[in-house]
Scaffold this motif. Structure first.
Motif, mmCIF file in Angstrom:
data_model
loop_
_atom_site.group_PDB
_atom_site.id
_atom_site.type_symbol
_atom_site.label_atom_id
_atom_site.label_comp_id
_atom_site.label_asym_id
_atom_site.label_seq_id
_atom_site.Cartn_x
_atom_site.Cartn_y
_atom_site.Cartn_z
ATOM 1 N N GLU A 5 0.838 -1.209 0.000
ATOM 2 C CA GLU A 5 0.000 0.000 0.000
ATOM 3 C C GLU A 5 0.868 1.252 0.000
ATOM 4 O OE1 GLU A 5 -4.047 -1.434 2.344
ATOM 5 O OE2 GLU A 5 -2.189 -1.126 3.470
ATOM 6 N N ARG A 6 1.948 1.194 0.787
ATOM 7 C CA ARG A 6 2.870 2.344 0.829
ATOM 8 C C ARG A 6 3.433 2.606 -0.560
ATOM 9 N NH1 ARG A 6 5.186 0.426 5.680
ATOM 10 N NH2 ARG A 6 6.991 -0.299 4.537
ATOM 11 N N LYS A 7 3.774 1.515 -1.261
ATOM 12 C CA LYS A 7 4.362 1.643 -2.589
ATOM 13 C C LYS A 7 3.364 2.285 -3.562
ATOM 14 C CE LYS A 7 6.955 -1.162 -5.820
ATOM 15 N NZ LYS A 7 7.401 -2.493 -6.183
ATOM 16 N N ARG A 8 2.118 1.868 -3.458
ATOM 17 C CA ARG A 8 1.096 2.404 -4.362
ATOM 18 C C ARG A 8 0.935 3.910 -4.159
ATOM 19 N NH1 ARG A 8 -4.485 1.124 -3.982
ATOM 20 N NH2 ARG A 8 -3.940 -0.354 -2.350
ATOM 21 N N VAL A 9 0.855 4.313 -2.884
ATOM 22 C CA VAL A 9 0.684 5.738 -2.580
ATOM 23 C C VAL A 9 1.940 6.508 -2.996
ATOM 24 C CG1 VAL A 9 0.269 7.423 -0.749
ATOM 25 C CG2 VAL A 9 -0.895 5.217 -0.683
ATOM 26 N N PHE A 33 8.108 22.588 -4.154
ATOM 27 C CA PHE A 33 7.332 22.325 -2.936
ATOM 28 C C PHE A 33 5.846 22.611 -3.139
ATOM 29 C CE2 PHE A 33 11.383 22.763 -0.571
ATOM 30 C CZ PHE A 33 11.260 21.658 0.264
ATOM 31 N N ALA A 34 5.017 21.704 -2.598
ATOM 32 C CA ALA A 34 3.569 21.902 -2.562
ATOM 33 C C ALA A 34 3.149 21.993 -1.100
ATOM 34 C CB ALA A 34 2.863 20.730 -3.225
ATOM 35 N N ASN A 35 2.033 22.630 -0.866
ATOM 36 C CA ASN A 35 1.490 22.697 0.472
ATOM 37 C C ASN A 35 1.117 21.292 0.959
ATOM 38 O OD1 ASN A 35 0.021 23.833 2.705
ATOM 39 N ND2 ASN A 35 0.069 25.693 1.410
ATOM 40 N N LEU A 36 1.600 20.907 2.128
ATOM 41 C CA LEU A 36 1.322 19.566 2.659
ATOM 42 C C LEU A 36 -0.190 19.322 2.746
ATOM 43 C CD1 LEU A 36 2.778 17.069 3.696
ATOM 44 C CD2 LEU A 36 2.791 18.076 5.975
ATOM 45 N N ASN A 37 -0.944 20.332 3.153
ATOM 46 C CA ASN A 37 -2.396 20.161 3.297
ATOM 47 C C ASN A 37 -3.091 19.926 1.958
ATOM 48 O OD1 ASN A 37 -2.496 20.290 6.071
ATOM 49 N ND2 ASN A 37 -2.592 22.540 6.079
ATOM 50 N N VAL A 42 -5.751 15.422 -1.376
ATOM 51 C CA VAL A 42 -5.820 14.465 -2.486
ATOM 52 C C VAL A 42 -5.629 13.026 -1.981
ATOM 53 C CG1 VAL A 42 -4.818 13.804 -4.708
ATOM 54 C CG2 VAL A 42 -4.917 16.221 -4.066
ATOM 55 N N LEU A 43 -4.662 12.837 -1.098
ATOM 56 C CA LEU A 43 -4.356 11.485 -0.611
ATOM 57 C C LEU A 43 -5.473 10.928 0.262
ATOM 58 C CD1 LEU A 43 -0.530 11.621 0.224
ATOM 59 C CD2 LEU A 43 -1.650 10.859 -1.864
ATOM 60 N N GLU A 44 -6.089 11.804 1.060
ATOM 61 C CA GLU A 44 -7.226 11.401 1.915
ATOM 62 C C GLU A 44 -8.337 10.870 1.027
ATOM 63 O OE1 GLU A 44 -7.981 11.521 5.169
ATOM 64 O OE2 GLU A 44 -6.790 13.076 6.171
ATOM 65 N N GLU A 45 -8.627 11.658 -0.004
ATOM 66 C CA GLU A 45 -9.757 11.344 -0.869
ATOM 67 C C GLU A 45 -9.529 10.049 -1.654
ATOM 68 O OE1 GLU A 45 -11.393 14.895 -2.818
ATOM 69 O OE2 GLU A 45 -11.485 13.620 -4.607
ATOM 70 N N ARG A 46 -8.320 9.889 -2.189
ATOM 71 C CA ARG A 46 -8.035 8.714 -3.041
ATOM 72 C C ARG A 46 -7.712 7.457 -2.271
ATOM 73 N NH1 ARG A 46 -6.746 9.588 -8.663
ATOM 74 N NH2 ARG A 46 -5.750 7.560 -8.802
ATOM 75 N N TYR A 47 -6.942 7.625 -1.186
ATOM 76 C CA TYR A 47 -6.418 6.437 -0.491
ATOM 77 C C TYR A 47 -6.763 6.398 0.998
ATOM 78 C CZ TYR A 47 -3.520 6.132 -4.680
ATOM 79 O OH TYR A 47 -3.076 6.059 -5.976
ATOM 80 N N GLY A 48 -7.451 7.405 1.497
ATOM 81 C CA GLY A 48 -7.742 7.470 2.931
ATOM 82 C C GLY A 48 -6.461 7.617 3.755
ATOM 83 N N GLU A 52 -0.204 11.206 9.337
ATOM 84 C CA GLU A 52 0.712 10.265 9.984
ATOM 85 C C GLU A 52 1.220 9.220 8.970
ATOM 86 O OE1 GLU A 52 0.175 7.625 13.837
ATOM 87 O OE2 GLU A 52 -0.937 9.530 13.917
ATOM 88 N N HIS A 53 0.274 8.721 8.160
ATOM 89 C CA HIS A 53 0.647 7.750 7.132
ATOM 90 C C HIS A 53 1.603 8.351 6.116
ATOM 91 C CE1 HIS A 53 -2.906 4.777 7.606
ATOM 92 N NE2 HIS A 53 -1.829 4.368 8.224
ATOM 93 N N LEU A 54 1.285 9.573 5.708
ATOM 94 C CA LEU A 54 2.135 10.223 4.710
ATOM 95 C C LEU A 54 3.553 10.397 5.262
ATOM 96 C CD1 LEU A 54 2.717 11.617 2.058
ATOM 97 C CD2 LEU A 54 1.750 13.718 2.980
ATOM 98 N N ARG A 55 3.631 10.811 6.522
ATOM 99 C CA ARG A 55 4.968 10.993 7.116
ATOM 100 C C ARG A 55 5.717 9.665 7.192
ATOM 101 N NH1 ARG A 55 6.263 16.007 9.073
ATOM 102 N NH2 ARG A 55 4.524 17.476 9.151
#
Ligand code: HQG
Length: 178
Positions: A5-9, A33-37, A42-48, A52-55
């Motif tokens: 899952e980490r690899k996919r994201v 650089f992009a704004n982390l928020n 985008v990541l919340e919506e696509r992958y939930g 913490e996960h992103l970090r």
């Protein structure tokens, strides 16, 4: 989160920050650089995936593909979008490596290594890492040794980005098939 899952994201994040931020309404500044928020939205919506996960994805990435700093995130290398790639985290070793498909060798030995669809040429510190990259292009990749020492001596810039080394291009005289 499993490593799959980490690899996919991580793959999606690479695409987003290197190639198509516009597609997702994400703004990338000159330094990449992009704004982390914005990215988290985008990541919340696509992958939930939350912060913490992103970090964790960023911290566990073996190639150190991403950098988080002051509420912003960027890809360290691999861009096709127009960002300023002229920054470096350190010096190059004397030799670097790149591996490619056999059919590219003629052109490379004539014109040098060119960034093709990206902003920079990518090289690695070890032959093993290069061959792994080469396997993405061919089942029988050809290994090239780059004379980084003389490139630098001759005034060509080599930048360090995570575990990867980059240059604007590599003229043929610094390239040897090994
Ligand atoms: C070839 C991955 C013909 C070059 C990797 C390569 C890397 C030429 C291809 C990063 C040429 C471009 C980048 C010439 C170069 N004639 N072919 N004159 N000059 N080429 O994908 O280095 O996992 O843009 O040999 O690990 O394979 O995504 O470059 O075969 O670090 O984080 O043109 O992407 O990182 O392909 O890979 P690419 P690359 P990630």
């Amino acid at each position: 989160m499993t490593s799959e899952e980490r690899k996919r994201v991580s793959k999606f994040l690479s695409g987003l920050l290197r190639h198509y931020p516009d597609r997702f309404g994400v703004e990338v500044d000159r330094s990449g650089f992009a704004n982390l928020n914005d990215v988290l939205r985008v990541l919340e919506e696509r992958y939930g995936v939350g912060e913490e996960h992103l970090r964790a994805i960023v911290a566990l990435d073996g190639k150190r593909r991403f950098e988080i700093c002051d509420g912003k995130i960027r890809a360290r290398y691999g861009h096709s979008i127009d960002v300023d790639v002229r920054w470096s985290e350190g010096n190059a070793p004397r030799k670097l490596y790149h591996a490619t498909a056999p059919e590219n060798i003629g052109s490379i030995m004539r014109y040098g290594l060119l960034p093709m669809r990206r902003r920079e040429v990518h090289m690695t510190e070890t032959p093993e890492e290069a061959l792994e990259v080469g396997l993405r292009h061919s089942k029988t990749p050809v290994l090239l040794e780059i004379d980084a020492e003389n490139m630098i001596r001759d005034g060509l810039e080599i930048r360090k980005k995570g575990r990867v080394f980059t240059a604007d291009s590599v003229p043929p005289r610094y390239i040897r098939v090994v």
